[in-house]
Scaffold this motif. Sequence first.
Motif, PDB file in Angstrom:
ATOM      1  N   MET A  53       0.849  -1.175   0.000  1.00 25.62           N
ATOM      2  CA  MET A  53       0.000   0.000   0.000  1.00 25.62           C
ATOM      3  C   MET A  53       0.898   1.243   0.000  1.00 25.62           C
ATOM      4  O   MET A  53       1.831   1.343   0.777  1.00 25.62           O
TER       5      MET A  53
ATOM      6  N   ARG B 205       0.235   7.341   0.204  1.00 31.22           N
ATOM      7  CA  ARG B 205      -1.012   8.070  -0.037  1.00 31.22           C
ATOM      8  C   ARG B 205      -2.218   7.211   0.320  1.00 31.22           C
ATOM      9  O   ARG B 205      -3.141   7.653   0.992  1.00 31.22           O
ATOM     10  N   ASP B 206      -2.210   5.955  -0.146  1.00 32.63           N
ATOM     11  CA  ASP B 206      -3.306   5.042   0.156  1.00 32.63           C
ATOM     12  C   ASP B 206      -3.415   4.781   1.655  1.00 32.63           C
ATOM     13  O   ASP B 206      -4.511   4.706   2.204  1.00 32.63           O
ATOM     14  N   GLU B 207      -2.283   4.634   2.306  1.00 29.69           N
ATOM     15  CA  GLU B 207      -2.263   4.423   3.755  1.00 29.69           C
ATOM     16  C   GLU B 207      -2.871   5.625   4.480  1.00 29.69           C
ATOM     17  O   GLU B 207      -3.671   5.479   5.398  1.00 29.69           O
TER      18      GLU B 207
ATOM     19  N   ALA C 212      -6.688   5.532   3.891  1.00 30.84           N
ATOM     20  CA  ALA C 212      -7.427   4.398   4.443  1.00 30.84           C
ATOM     21  C   ALA C 212      -7.197   4.173   5.936  1.00 30.84           C
ATOM     22  O   ALA C 212      -8.039   3.561   6.596  1.00 30.84           O
TER      23      ALA C 212
END
Length: 79
Positions: free
Chosen positions: A1, A4-6, A9
């Motif tokens: 991941m 940015r995704d971390e 989310a």
Amino acid sequence: MSERDEFLAAGMVPVGCDCGNRVLVKKNSPQHTSVQWLSDTRDCPELCGARAALVPTCLRLRDSIEKAVRDGTLEVADG
């Protein structure tokens, strides 16, 4: 991941709305709430009726999120 995704989310908690929809929610502060719909927003009867509004809002979802904060199942990061 990715980082940015971390960031997007991390800390998301499932919350069920009284209208039957489920969302992921993150409270960064008492004023800032991030919501990620797990179903199509067209499935929400309140949003469908509020399409003409500048910012359509599901009041039942807002109430469900506030209840989750009061119950302690959703924490506010900044307080």
